[in-house]
Design a protein around this motif. Structure first.
Motif, PDB file in Angstrom:
ATOM      1  N   UNK A   1       0.843  -1.206   0.000  1.00 39.03           N
ATOM      2  CA  UNK A   1       0.000   0.000   0.000  1.00 39.03           C
ATOM      3  C   UNK A   1       0.873   1.248   0.000  1.00 39.03           C
ATOM      4  N   UNK A   2       1.915   1.229   0.815  1.00 40.12           N
ATOM      5  CA  UNK A   2       2.829   2.380   0.864  1.00 40.12           C
ATOM      6  C   UNK A   2       3.502   2.590  -0.486  1.00 40.12           C
ATOM      7  N   UNK A   3       3.949   1.497  -1.118  1.00 41.22           N
ATOM      8  CA  UNK A   3       4.635   1.598  -2.406  1.00 41.22           C
ATOM      9  C   UNK A   3       3.723   2.183  -3.479  1.00 41.22           C
ATOM     10  N   UNK A   4       2.473   1.686  -3.547  1.00 42.30           N
ATOM     11  CA  UNK A   4       1.541   2.171  -4.568  1.00 42.30           C
ATOM     12  C   UNK A   4       1.182   3.635  -4.309  1.00 42.30           C
ATOM     13  N   UNK A   5       0.878   3.973  -3.051  1.00 44.43           N
ATOM     14  CA  UNK A   5       0.528   5.354  -2.731  1.00 44.43           C
ATOM     15  C   UNK A   5       1.693   6.304  -2.996  1.00 44.43           C
ATOM     16  N   UNK A   6       2.891   5.860  -2.686  1.00 38.10           N
ATOM     17  CA  UNK A   6       4.074   6.703  -2.925  1.00 38.10           C
ATOM     18  C   UNK A   6       4.259   6.963  -4.410  1.00 38.10           C
ATOM     19  N   UNK A   7       4.107   5.915  -5.231  1.00 38.36           N
ATOM     20  CA  UNK A   7       4.287   6.075  -6.672  1.00 38.36           C
ATOM     21  C   UNK A   7       3.285   7.070  -7.247  1.00 38.36           C
ATOM     22  N   UNK A   8       2.014   6.922  -6.884  1.00 43.87           N
ATOM     23  CA  UNK A   8       1.002   7.818  -7.433  1.00 43.87           C
ATOM     24  C   UNK A   8       1.112   9.227  -6.842  1.00 43.87           C
TER      25      UNK A   8
ATOM     26  N   UNK B   1      -1.108  -7.829  -8.519  1.00 45.67           N
ATOM     27  CA  UNK B   1      -1.893  -8.169  -7.335  1.00 45.67           C
ATOM     28  C   UNK B   1      -3.141  -7.315  -7.160  1.00 45.67           C
ATOM     29  N   UNK B   2      -3.134  -6.095  -7.625  1.00 45.76           N
ATOM     30  CA  UNK B   2      -4.251  -5.175  -7.392  1.00 45.76           C
ATOM     31  C   UNK B   2      -5.155  -4.990  -8.599  1.00 45.76           C
ATOM     32  N   UNK B   3      -4.747  -5.468  -9.742  1.00 39.27           N
ATOM     33  CA  UNK B   3      -5.550  -5.258 -10.933  1.00 39.27           C
ATOM     34  C   UNK B   3      -5.331  -3.877 -11.515  1.00 39.27           C
ATOM     35  N   UNK B   4      -6.382  -3.324 -12.118  1.00 35.94           N
ATOM     36  CA  UNK B   4      -6.267  -2.059 -12.849  1.00 35.94           C
ATOM     37  C   UNK B   4      -6.488  -0.869 -11.937  1.00 35.94           C
ATOM     38  N   UNK B   5      -5.591   0.102 -12.034  1.00 35.61           N
ATOM     39  CA  UNK B   5      -5.702   1.385 -11.347  1.00 35.61           C
ATOM     40  C   UNK B   5      -5.672   2.484 -12.398  1.00 35.61           C
ATOM     41  N   UNK B   6      -6.561   3.449 -12.258  1.00 37.07           N
ATOM     42  CA  UNK B   6      -6.666   4.501 -13.271  1.00 37.07           C
ATOM     43  C   UNK B   6      -6.681   5.867 -12.589  1.00 37.07           C
ATOM     44  N   UNK B   7      -5.925   6.799 -13.156  1.00 42.09           N
ATOM     45  CA  UNK B   7      -5.871   8.161 -12.631  1.00 42.09           C
ATOM     46  C   UNK B   7      -6.033   9.145 -13.798  1.00 42.09           C
ATOM     47  N   UNK B   8      -6.742  10.238 -13.553  1.00 39.41           N
ATOM     48  CA  UNK B   8      -6.935  11.288 -14.543  1.00 39.41           C
ATOM     49  C   UNK B   8      -6.344  12.577 -13.993  1.00 39.41           C
ATOM     50  N   UNK B   9      -5.438  13.180 -14.776  1.00 42.69           N
ATOM     51  CA  UNK B   9      -4.746  14.391 -14.345  1.00 42.69           C
ATOM     52  C   UNK B   9      -5.087  15.529 -15.295  1.00 42.69           C
ATOM     53  N   UNK B  10      -5.723  16.553 -14.765  1.00 44.13           N
ATOM     54  CA  UNK B  10      -5.951  17.781 -15.521  1.00 44.13           C
ATOM     55  C   UNK B  10      -4.731  18.661 -15.346  1.00 44.13           C
TER      56      UNK B  10
END
Length: 215
Positions: A48-55, A202-211
């Protein structure tokens, strides 16, 4: 009469040993389950820390994007943002907010690249904006077990289509944001938004939209 000393029979000893073995087995099973749960919880917390840090790092770069082209190590002009499968890097952009607490003779702008190699997402940053032939980037591992990374670039408001609910349909957006080599000298405009899709093992698809910030 001579007194007889009390003792355990062989059957009683065997029964005691059997009971001890059963209790030890139950205790070991419970302890093993607790240790496994603790290790699993620790692994999940680290992930969780790794994914949150990356994003968080990627979101910070996007929020601090500035429209400043740079010169690469070959002296060629790189647009302020490029990306996609046809680009040199998965994503490359210029960002502000590079703190200079030691008051070094450098800009507060920074050029960063995102690279996806062997199921790992990396972030590269350069010490200068306009690079020389021997300029080497500093590389940081952001995320492991990345199966897929896709980018979509919104070029104009005409490409905005509503999807299900409050989602945007980005299928008509550009997969690549690169300069048109058939039109030399024409500056590549800045996209209005960038959609990032990451597929994790392990988590599947994660999607982010950046304006992107207005210029």
């Amino acid at each position: 009469m001579a007194s007889r000393s009390a003792g355990f029979t062989l059957v009683e000893v065997l029964i005691a040993l059997a009971i001890t073995a059963v209790v030890a087995t139950l205790a070991y099973g419970s302890l093993s389950a607790v240790i496994t749960a603790v290790e699993s919880g620790r692994a999940n917390a680290e992930r969780i820390y790794e994914v949150n840090r990356a994003f968080t790092i990627l979101s910070r770069d996007m929020r601090q994007f500035v429209a400043r082209p740079v010169r690469d190590e070959f002296g060629e002009l790189e647009p302020s943002m490029t990306g996609g499968p046809a680009a040199r890097f998965l994503l490359s952009l210029t960002r502000a907010g590079w703190h200079n607490s030691t008051q070094l003779p450098r800009s507060n702008l920074q050029r960063v690249n995102y690279v996806w190699e062997e199921d790992t997402l990396w972030r590269e940053s350069y010490p200068v904006l306009d690079r020389a032939g021997d300029t080497e980037p500093a590389r940081v591992r952001l995320l492991d077990d990345v199966e897929l990374v896709e980018l979509r670039f919104l070029g104009s408001l005409e490409e905005v289509n509503a999807g299900r609910g409050s989602d945007l349909d980005s299928r008509s957006w550009s997969e690549n944001w690169i300069a048109d080599t058939s039109q030399p000298g024409v500056e590549l405009p800045v996209p209005l938004a960038v959609e990032l899709t990451v597929q994790l093992t392990d988590w599947g698809e994660l999607r982010r939209l950046y304006a992107l910030p207005p210029l």
